[in-house]
Design a protein around this motif. Structure first.
Motif, PDB file in Angstrom:
ATOM      1  N   UNK A  92      15.948 -30.149 -53.732  1.00 48.67           N
ATOM      2  CA  UNK A  92      17.031 -29.196 -53.997  1.00 48.67           C
ATOM      3  C   UNK A  92      16.552 -27.761 -53.813  1.00 48.67           C
ATOM      4  N   UNK A  93      15.332 -27.490 -54.242  1.00 50.03           N
ATOM      5  CA  UNK A  93      14.809 -26.134 -54.068  1.00 50.03           C
ATOM      6  C   UNK A  93      14.635 -25.800 -52.590  1.00 50.03           C
ATOM      7  N   UNK A  94      14.175 -26.761 -51.821  1.00 48.18           N
ATOM      8  CA  UNK A  94      14.028 -26.551 -50.382  1.00 48.18           C
ATOM      9  C   UNK A  94      15.391 -26.235 -49.762  1.00 48.18           C
ATOM     10  N   UNK A  95      16.414 -26.990 -50.181  1.00 46.64           N
ATOM     11  CA  UNK A  95      17.755 -26.780 -49.635  1.00 46.64           C
ATOM     12  C   UNK A  95      18.320 -25.406 -49.999  1.00 46.64           C
ATOM     13  N   UNK A  96      18.146 -24.995 -51.261  1.00 44.97           N
ATOM     14  CA  UNK A  96      18.712 -23.707 -51.675  1.00 44.97           C
ATOM     15  C   UNK A  96      17.939 -22.558 -51.040  1.00 44.97           C
ATOM     16  N   UNK A  97      16.635 -22.698 -50.835  1.00 44.18           N
ATOM     17  CA  UNK A  97      15.860 -21.642 -50.179  1.00 44.18           C
ATOM     18  C   UNK A  97      16.205 -21.560 -48.688  1.00 44.18           C
ATOM     19  N   UNK A  98      16.765 -22.642 -48.139  1.00 45.73           N
ATOM     20  CA  UNK A  98      17.227 -22.630 -46.751  1.00 45.73           C
ATOM     21  C   UNK A  98      18.612 -21.986 -46.625  1.00 45.73           C
ATOM     22  N   UNK A  99      19.222 -21.629 -47.778  1.00 44.26           N
ATOM     23  CA  UNK A  99      20.512 -20.946 -47.747  1.00 44.26           C
ATOM     24  C   UNK A  99      21.713 -21.843 -47.972  1.00 44.26           C
ATOM     25  N   UNK A 100      21.502 -23.061 -48.419  1.00 39.82           N
ATOM     26  CA  UNK A 100      22.617 -23.986 -48.646  1.00 39.82           C
ATOM     27  C   UNK A 100      23.293 -23.682 -49.984  1.00 39.82           C
ATOM     28  N   UNK A 101      24.612 -23.644 -49.973  1.00 39.67           N
ATOM     29  CA  UNK A 101      25.397 -23.445 -51.195  1.00 39.67           C
ATOM     30  C   UNK A 101      25.474 -24.790 -51.904  1.00 39.67           C
ATOM     31  N   UNK A 102      25.113 -24.831 -53.186  1.00 38.13           N
ATOM     32  CA  UNK A 102      25.086 -26.072 -53.954  1.00 38.13           C
ATOM     33  C   UNK A 102      26.179 -26.083 -55.008  1.00 38.13           C
ATOM     34  N   UNK A 103      26.677 -27.278 -55.338  1.00 35.97           N
ATOM     35  CA  UNK A 103      27.674 -27.421 -56.392  1.00 35.97           C
ATOM     36  C   UNK A 103      27.020 -27.168 -57.740  1.00 35.97           C
ATOM     37  N   UNK A 104      27.847 -26.891 -58.748  1.00 31.74           N
ATOM     38  CA  UNK A 104      27.337 -26.499 -60.057  1.00 31.74           C
ATOM     39  C   UNK A 104      26.493 -27.594 -60.709  1.00 31.74           C
ATOM     40  N   UNK A 105      26.847 -28.841 -60.559  1.00 27.73           N
ATOM     41  CA  UNK A 105      26.051 -29.922 -61.139  1.00 27.73           C
ATOM     42  C   UNK A 105      24.674 -30.019 -60.504  1.00 27.73           C
ATOM     43  N   UNK A 106      24.608 -29.779 -59.212  1.00 30.20           N
ATOM     44  CA  UNK A 106      23.333 -29.803 -58.499  1.00 30.20           C
ATOM     45  C   UNK A 106      22.474 -28.620 -58.916  1.00 30.20           C
ATOM     46  N   UNK A 107      23.096 -27.467 -59.116  1.00 26.23           N
ATOM     47  CA  UNK A 107      22.373 -26.288 -59.581  1.00 26.23           C
ATOM     48  C   UNK A 107      21.814 -26.542 -60.986  1.00 26.23           C
ATOM     49  N   UNK A 108      22.587 -27.218 -61.816  1.00 26.44           N
ATOM     50  CA  UNK A 108      22.119 -27.546 -63.161  1.00 26.44           C
ATOM     51  C   UNK A 108      20.866 -28.416 -63.105  1.00 26.44           C
ATOM     52  N   UNK A 109      20.843 -29.382 -62.199  1.00 29.06           N
ATOM     53  CA  UNK A 109      19.665 -30.230 -62.032  1.00 29.06           C
ATOM     54  C   UNK A 109      18.477 -29.393 -61.580  1.00 29.06           C
ATOM     55  N   UNK A 110      18.701 -28.507 -60.644  1.00 29.04           N
ATOM     56  CA  UNK A 110      17.625 -27.671 -60.118  1.00 29.04           C
ATOM     57  C   UNK A 110      17.050 -26.741 -61.186  1.00 29.04           C
ATOM     58  N   UNK A 111      17.930 -26.133 -61.985  1.00 26.68           N
ATOM     59  CA  UNK A 111      17.486 -25.173 -62.991  1.00 26.68           C
ATOM     60  C   UNK A 111      17.047 -25.833 -64.291  1.00 26.68           C
ATOM     61  N   UNK A 112      17.314 -27.119 -64.440  1.00 31.29           N
ATOM     62  CA  UNK A 112      16.916 -27.822 -65.654  1.00 31.29           C
ATOM     63  C   UNK A 112      17.770 -27.477 -66.854  1.00 31.29           C
ATOM     64  N   UNK A 113      19.052 -27.297 -66.624  1.00 35.92           N
ATOM     65  CA  UNK A 113      19.978 -26.989 -67.712  1.00 35.92           C
ATOM     66  C   UNK A 113      21.229 -27.830 -67.538  1.00 35.92           C
ATOM     67  N   UNK A 114      22.105 -27.797 -68.505  1.00 33.15           N
ATOM     68  CA  UNK A 114      23.328 -28.576 -68.440  1.00 33.15           C
ATOM     69  C   UNK A 114      24.375 -27.949 -67.533  1.00 33.15           C
ATOM     70  N   UNK A 115      25.311 -28.781 -67.084  1.00 29.53           N
ATOM     71  CA  UNK A 115      26.384 -28.275 -66.226  1.00 29.53           C
ATOM     72  C   UNK A 115      27.245 -27.250 -66.944  1.00 29.53           C
ATOM     73  N   UNK A 116      27.435 -27.431 -68.253  1.00 25.89           N
ATOM     74  CA  UNK A 116      28.251 -26.495 -69.013  1.00 25.89           C
ATOM     75  C   UNK A 116      27.640 -25.102 -68.993  1.00 25.89           C
ATOM     76  N   UNK A 117      26.324 -25.017 -69.115  1.00 18.03           N
ATOM     77  CA  UNK A 117      25.640 -23.725 -69.073  1.00 18.03           C
ATOM     78  C   UNK A 117      25.811 -23.071 -67.701  1.00 18.03           C
ATOM     79  N   UNK A 118      25.725 -23.857 -66.637  1.00 13.53           N
ATOM     80  CA  UNK A 118      25.916 -23.306 -65.294  1.00 13.53           C
ATOM     81  C   UNK A 118      27.352 -22.803 -65.132  1.00 13.53           C
ATOM     82  N   UNK A 119      28.324 -23.560 -65.642  1.00 14.13           N
ATOM     83  CA  UNK A 119      29.724 -23.109 -65.577  1.00 14.13           C
ATOM     84  C   UNK A 119      29.898 -21.797 -66.343  1.00 14.13           C
ATOM     85  N   UNK A 120      29.223 -21.668 -67.488  1.00 15.30           N
ATOM     86  CA  UNK A 120      29.285 -20.432 -68.261  1.00 15.30           C
ATOM     87  C   UNK A 120      28.710 -19.262 -67.469  1.00 15.30           C
ATOM     88  N   UNK A 121      27.577 -19.494 -66.791  1.00 15.13           N
ATOM     89  CA  UNK A 121      26.965 -18.439 -65.981  1.00 15.13           C
ATOM     90  C   UNK A 121      27.855 -18.062 -64.797  1.00 15.13           C
TER      91      UNK A 121
END
Length: 118
Positions: free
Chosen positions: A43-72
């Motif tokens: 996932x980090x390789x994909x985001x550093x390549x410029x790919x837009x990721x869905x919020x659930x995928x971002x939550x996995x990458x950042x190690x936080x819950x989807x609710x926190x990502x939605x709040x951000x």
């Protein structure tokens, strides 16, 4: 007479994910057969390549819950764009530049470094 089902919460769902990975190996699905560490690196390789990721995928990458990502996202910390779809379930893709910035900030805060593993 009704039967009660008691969930085993002691493993936190790990056994289920382990079973899904084993099944993916048998079925030849390499993407789902990855371990969590491998998935985060991918996932980090994909985001550093410029790919837009869905919020659930971002939550996995950042190690936080989807609710926190939605709040951000709602607070404007993470830029986003809406994905066309059903109006009842709006989906968002997160700006890769903001995700990388947050990932680097979290690494500095928790690990004291900002190096990417790739």
């Amino acid at each position: 007479m009704a039967t009660a089902v008691i969930a085993n919460t002691s493993n936190g769902g790990y056994a289920h994910r382990k079973f899904q990975r084993l099944r993916a190996v048998v079925m030849g699905d390499e993407q789902r057969a990855k371990r969590p560490q491998d998935e985060v690196a991918d996932l980090e390789r994909r985001v550093r390549a410029g790919e837009w990721l869905k919020t659930g995928t971002v939550a996995t990458l950042l190690g936080m819950g989807r609710t926190k990502v939605h709040t951000l996202v709602k607070a404007g910390v993470i830029g986003h764009r809406k994905i066309p779809g059903a109006p009842q379930k709006p989906q968002r893709e997160c700006n890769p530049a903001d995700v990388i910035r947050l990932l680097d900030e979290r690494r500095r805060a928790f690990h004291g470094d900002s190096e990417d593993p790739t």
